[in-house]
Design an enzyme around this catalytic site. Structure first.
Site, mmCIF file in Angstrom:
data_model
loop_
_atom_site.group_PDB
_atom_site.id
_atom_site.type_symbol
_atom_site.label_atom_id
_atom_site.label_comp_id
_atom_site.label_asym_id
_atom_site.label_seq_id
_atom_site.Cartn_x
_atom_site.Cartn_y
_atom_site.Cartn_z
ATOM 1 N N GLU A 51 0.844 -1.198 0.000
ATOM 2 C CA GLU A 51 0.000 0.000 0.000
ATOM 3 C C GLU A 51 0.879 1.247 0.000
ATOM 4 O O GLU A 51 2.075 1.175 0.283
ATOM 5 C CB GLU A 51 -0.915 -0.007 1.232
ATOM 6 C CG GLU A 51 -1.901 -1.151 1.192
ATOM 7 C CD GLU A 51 -2.987 -1.042 2.239
ATOM 8 O OE1 GLU A 51 -2.972 -0.093 3.031
ATOM 9 O OE2 GLU A 51 -3.850 -1.932 2.256
ATOM 10 N N HIS A 82 -9.168 9.994 3.391
ATOM 11 C CA HIS A 82 -8.856 8.903 2.460
ATOM 12 C C HIS A 82 -9.055 9.445 1.054
ATOM 13 O O HIS A 82 -10.082 10.061 0.767
ATOM 14 C CB HIS A 82 -9.761 7.694 2.701
ATOM 15 C CG HIS A 82 -9.242 6.459 2.042
ATOM 16 N ND1 HIS A 82 -9.285 6.283 0.677
ATOM 17 C CD2 HIS A 82 -8.643 5.359 2.542
ATOM 18 C CE1 HIS A 82 -8.738 5.112 0.384
ATOM 19 N NE2 HIS A 82 -8.338 4.537 1.499
ATOM 20 N N ARG A 133 -1.078 8.968 1.619
ATOM 21 C CA ARG A 133 -2.460 9.432 1.502
ATOM 22 C C ARG A 133 -2.649 10.938 1.507
ATOM 23 O O ARG A 133 -3.461 11.463 0.770
ATOM 24 C CB ARG A 133 -3.230 8.977 2.741
ATOM 25 C CG ARG A 133 -3.534 7.596 2.704
ATOM 26 C CD ARG A 133 -4.471 7.220 3.748
ATOM 27 N NE ARG A 133 -4.661 5.822 3.434
ATOM 28 C CZ ARG A 133 -5.168 4.943 4.226
ATOM 29 N NH1 ARG A 133 -5.589 5.326 5.396
ATOM 30 N NH2 ARG A 133 -5.287 3.709 3.854
ATOM 31 N N HIS A 150 -11.320 10.073 7.177
ATOM 32 C CA HIS A 150 -11.139 8.632 7.299
ATOM 33 C C HIS A 150 -10.585 8.190 8.651
ATOM 34 O O HIS A 150 -11.057 7.229 9.240
ATOM 35 C CB HIS A 150 -10.196 8.190 6.185
ATOM 36 C CG HIS A 150 -9.976 6.721 6.108
ATOM 37 N ND1 HIS A 150 -11.009 5.833 5.983
ATOM 38 C CD2 HIS A 150 -8.832 5.982 6.131
ATOM 39 C CE1 HIS A 150 -10.522 4.598 5.930
ATOM 40 N NE2 HIS A 150 -9.214 4.670 6.030
ATOM 41 N N ARG A 154 -0.893 8.922 9.332
ATOM 42 C CA ARG A 154 -0.855 7.466 9.543
ATOM 43 C C ARG A 154 -0.444 6.747 8.265
ATOM 44 O O ARG A 154 -0.955 7.035 7.181
ATOM 45 C CB ARG A 154 -2.239 6.994 9.958
ATOM 46 C CG ARG A 154 -2.344 5.490 10.073
ATOM 47 C CD ARG A 154 -3.787 5.080 10.278
ATOM 48 N NE ARG A 154 -4.557 5.236 9.080
ATOM 49 C CZ ARG A 154 -5.339 4.290 8.550
ATOM 50 N NH1 ARG A 154 -5.444 3.122 9.137
ATOM 51 N NH2 ARG A 154 -6.021 4.512 7.464
HETATM 52 C C1 LIG Z 1 -13.904 1.909 5.683
HETATM 53 C C2 LIG Z 1 -12.657 1.775 6.509
HETATM 54 C C3 LIG Z 1 -11.596 1.003 6.049
HETATM 55 C C4 LIG Z 1 -10.440 0.871 6.830
HETATM 56 N N1 LIG Z 1 -9.436 0.063 6.393
HETATM 57 C C5 LIG Z 1 -8.365 -0.160 7.197
HETATM 58 C C6 LIG Z 1 -7.358 -1.094 6.845
HETATM 59 O O1 LIG Z 1 -7.441 -1.743 5.815
HETATM 60 N N2 LIG Z 1 -6.304 -1.261 7.697
HETATM 61 C C7 LIG Z 1 -6.185 -0.579 8.871
HETATM 62 O O2 LIG Z 1 -5.213 -0.776 9.603
HETATM 63 N N3 LIG Z 1 -7.135 0.311 9.226
HETATM 64 C C8 LIG Z 1 -8.214 0.517 8.440
HETATM 65 N N4 LIG Z 1 -9.181 1.407 8.833
HETATM 66 C C9 LIG Z 1 -9.069 2.034 10.140
HETATM 67 C C10 LIG Z 1 -9.387 0.982 11.206
HETATM 68 O O3 LIG Z 1 -10.447 0.173 10.740
HETATM 69 C C11 LIG Z 1 -9.798 1.616 12.510
HETATM 70 O O4 LIG Z 1 -8.888 2.596 12.882
HETATM 71 C C12 LIG Z 1 -9.839 0.557 13.607
HETATM 72 O O5 LIG Z 1 -10.677 -0.501 13.207
HETATM 73 C C13 LIG Z 1 -10.331 1.160 14.885
HETATM 74 O O6 LIG Z 1 -10.551 0.134 15.801
HETATM 75 P P1 LIG Z 1 -11.071 0.501 17.239
HETATM 76 O O7 LIG Z 1 -11.217 -0.778 17.979
HETATM 77 O O8 LIG Z 1 -10.232 1.559 17.826
HETATM 78 O O9 LIG Z 1 -12.500 1.193 16.981
HETATM 79 P P2 LIG Z 1 -13.776 0.678 16.209
HETATM 80 O O10 LIG Z 1 -13.507 -0.546 15.457
HETATM 81 O O11 LIG Z 1 -14.347 1.825 15.470
HETATM 82 O O12 LIG Z 1 -14.758 0.326 17.398
HETATM 83 C C14 LIG Z 1 -15.267 1.348 18.226
HETATM 84 C C15 LIG Z 1 -16.316 0.731 19.117
HETATM 85 O O13 LIG Z 1 -16.700 1.656 20.138
HETATM 86 C C16 LIG Z 1 -18.102 1.701 20.249
HETATM 87 N N5 LIG Z 1 -18.471 2.999 20.832
HETATM 88 C C17 LIG Z 1 -18.190 4.237 20.371
HETATM 89 N N6 LIG Z 1 -18.666 5.164 21.226
HETATM 90 C C18 LIG Z 1 -19.255 4.492 22.237
HETATM 91 C C19 LIG Z 1 -19.934 4.897 23.412
HETATM 92 N N7 LIG Z 1 -20.130 6.183 23.728
HETATM 93 N N8 LIG Z 1 -20.417 3.935 24.238
HETATM 94 C C20 LIG Z 1 -20.273 2.613 23.942
HETATM 95 N N9 LIG Z 1 -19.625 2.182 22.835
HETATM 96 C C21 LIG Z 1 -19.129 3.116 22.007
HETATM 97 C C22 LIG Z 1 -18.577 1.477 18.837
HETATM 98 O O14 LIG Z 1 -19.917 1.092 18.811
HETATM 99 C C23 LIG Z 1 -17.604 0.379 18.394
HETATM 100 O O15 LIG Z 1 -18.017 -0.875 18.884
HETATM 101 C C24 LIG Z 1 -10.339 1.544 8.070
HETATM 102 C C25 LIG Z 1 -11.407 2.325 8.518
HETATM 103 C C26 LIG Z 1 -12.562 2.436 7.755
HETATM 104 C C27 LIG Z 1 -13.702 3.270 8.273
#
Ligand SMILES: Cc1cc2nc3c(=O)[nH]c(=O)nc-3n(C[C@H](O)[C@H](O)[C@H](O)COP(=O)(O)OP(=O)(O)OC[C@H]3O[C@@H](n4cnc5c(N)ncnc54)[C@H](O)[C@@H]3O)c2cc1C
Length: 532
Positions: A114, A237, A283, A344, A379
């Protein structure tokens, strides 16, 4: 109602669930998550997870690529920590049951490339990587006897000893959490709390993020007195599908990694005009180049040309993207697809140390909500899933050690007091304010910024916040209102951070200060103690 457990995890994406599984080896874990259990940014991640596994790759190369992308602002210790723990983190996912694609040519995994990566190092499960990881983590947590997974629970605010009036360093006591179906607010007490609430892309009108990304964790931590860092670095993005019904469906960077080319409406491959790395530039460079190109031409979108790739390869490597594009009427094997940039990824967040702990004792943060120092001013693609697992595991280790040292529960705190709040009569105001914030952030605090636009944004967000504050304290809370208040606060923090940075670095580009400052400094913000 009161719940009590050793660990309270807020959020059920990769960070929250990875932490829960490790923490449950020691104690009881409550995971609260708003909406459905799997609804998270993790579930939508396409490209994959970066780790040093290829025979020609090295930790030094991954560290160096991450530092280059971060434009001088990465914390090198955090970068080394994540990179060196990468292979082990990936193995832990595989041991849990995650299936990454194997290489067809040689033994081992099919490693994708990438933008910004000098080597092939991105493990993936076709282009459903996040869904595969989330599926396995949810299944494992649901099956674990010491983990209670509660969906449709939105955390409203954190409770600390400081909030309860005790002097000294604040210590976490738990959180108030609303059952979204009954509207009842529960008291969740815990010895350790992990914030894993993901990002804040919904502060912008156009975003690749799911609706849950309203920055709740950043807002809660800030109100509780934790430091937040570098929020001006919002990654846009470069390539989201441009279609009125696609809601910014993402076209993974891996597509350009495999050779697809960006073209303008007249068919010119314009990236070489902006950067010698052309379509494989990082990016921020690509998003800004598209922004310039669109402003110059007045067009609505540019085009991603995948017709240069073998159609059979496109269908097998990107089945999800290929299928979704077909649904919107574009066959990416035959025609260039229209794309635009969209908000993003939040590179900044709640400041943590190398164990994932914030300045509030026993409050940890991991995943996109945290600012560990890995990403600096930008990032590197596919580093965030990796960061989520590595820091969740580090936070779990540190909190297990903490609980082994000191077993006591923090002080109890009172039931939620709804005050004299009455039922809202005009829920429409919530939607109107959401819309206004997201538009103003897109127009004034977007890919290219200026002092004047930031000043306008500041004035507008102040007015909106006054209105929201009034509404918040006078009406019975709804999940929409909880999110709106958080979104407004996070927007304010992004504006303040962007205003404070008088230079252009990484993702923060301002026409009034186009040069790099001689010294790379973090933007740190810390709140007054009381809730706003
Ligand atoms: C479309 C897309 C594609 C991506 N592709 C990639 C990739 O290929 N590789 C990569 O490394 N990264 C990628 N990213 C970024 C990556 O997916 C995210 O940064 C990562 O998944 C974040 O994980 P997390 O566990 O921190 O949060 P998330 O996976 O967003 O989970 C957050 C959780 O917190 C909960 N939550 C939020 N607020 C509250 C609240 N007040 N009370 C209770 N629960 C709450 C939500 O419901 C959710 O369950 C991508 C992001 C997107 C949007």
């Amino acid at each position: 109602m009161t719940r009590q457990s050793d660990f309270l995890v807020i959020g059920s994406g990769i960070a929250g669930l990875s932490f829960a599984l490790r923490a449950a080896e020691l104690g009881t874990v409550t995971v609260v998550t708003k909406k459905g259990t799997a609804e998270s940014a993790t579930n939508y991640a396409q490209g994959g997870i970066a780790a040093v596994l290829g025979p020609e790759d090295s930790f030094e190369d991954h560290v160096s690529d991450t530092l280059v992308a971060g434009a001088g602002l990465c914390r090198e210790a955090a970068v080394r920590f994540v990179v060196e723990h990468g292979p082990e983190a990936v193995r832990s996912l595989i041991d849990l049951g995650v299936r990454f694609d194997a290489s067809r040519e040689a033994p081992g995994f099919d490693l994708g490339r990438e933008g910004g990566h000098s080597r092939r190092r991105v493990l993936h499960a076709a282009d459903f990587t996040g869904q595969e990881i989330e599926r396995v983590l949810v299944e494992r947590c649901e099956a674990h006897p010491r983990i209670e997974l509660l969906a449709n629970r939105i955390s409203i605010d954190l409770v600390t000893t400081r909030k309860l009036g005790a002097p000294g360093r604040a210590r976490i006591c738990g959180a108030y959490v609303m059952d979204e179906e009954s509207g009842r607010v529960e008291r969740c007490r815990a010895r350790i709390v992990l914030l894993a609430t993901g990002g804040c892309g919904k502060t912008y009108l156009y975003t690749s993020n799911p609706d849950i990304a309203s920055g709740d964790g950043i807002a809660m931590a800030f109100r509780a007195g934790a430091t937040v860092a570098n929020l001006e670095f919002m990654q846009f993005h470069p390539t989201c599908l441009f279609h009125p019904e696609a809601r910014s469906f993402l076209i993974s960077e891996a597509v350009r990694g495999e050779g697809a080319v960006l073209r303008n409406r007249s068919g010119e491959a314009f990236m070489p005009r902006y950067d010698e790395r052309a379509d494989l530039a990082p990016r921020d460079v690509v998003a800004r180049s598209i922004d310039f190109e669109l402003k110059r031409s007045g067009d609505d979108c540019v085009f991603l040309d995948c017709t240069v790739l073998d159609p059979a390869f496109v269908r097998s490597r990107f089945p999800n993207i290929h299928e979704r594009c077909l649904q919107y009427g574009f066959d990416m094997t035959k025609q260039p697809i229209p794309v635009v940039p969209a908000a993003h990824y939040a590179c900044g967040g709640v400041r943590t140390d190398l164990h994932g702990e914030t300045d509030i004792e026993n409050l940890f943060a991991a995943g996109e909500v945290a600012s560990t120092g890995l990403h600096g001013a930008n990032r590197l693609a596919s580093n965030s899933l990796l960061e989520g697992v590595v820091f969740a595991r580090a936070a779990a280790e540190a909190s297990i050690a903490r609980l082994r040292e000191t077993g006591d529960f923090p002080p109890d705190f009172p039931e939620w007091d709804p005050g004299r709040a009455v039922d809202p009569t005009e829920e429409v105001l919530v939607n109107a304010n959401w819309d206004e914030i997201r538009r103003l952030m897109w127009n004034y605090v977007g890919i290219v910024r200026s002092d004047k636009r930031l000043e306008r944004a500041r004035r507008r967000i102040e007015n909106l916040q006054r209105e929201i504050r009034e509404y918040y304290w006078n009406f019975v809370l709804t999940p929409g209102l909880v999110e709106l208040r958080n979104l407004a606060l996070v927007a304010e923090l992004i504006i303040r951070s962007a205003t404070a940075r008088k230079e252009s670095r990484g993702l923060h580009y301002t026409v009034d200060h186009p040069e790099l400052a001689p010294e790379a400094l973090d933007t740190l913000l810390r709140a007054p103690l009381e809730p706003s």
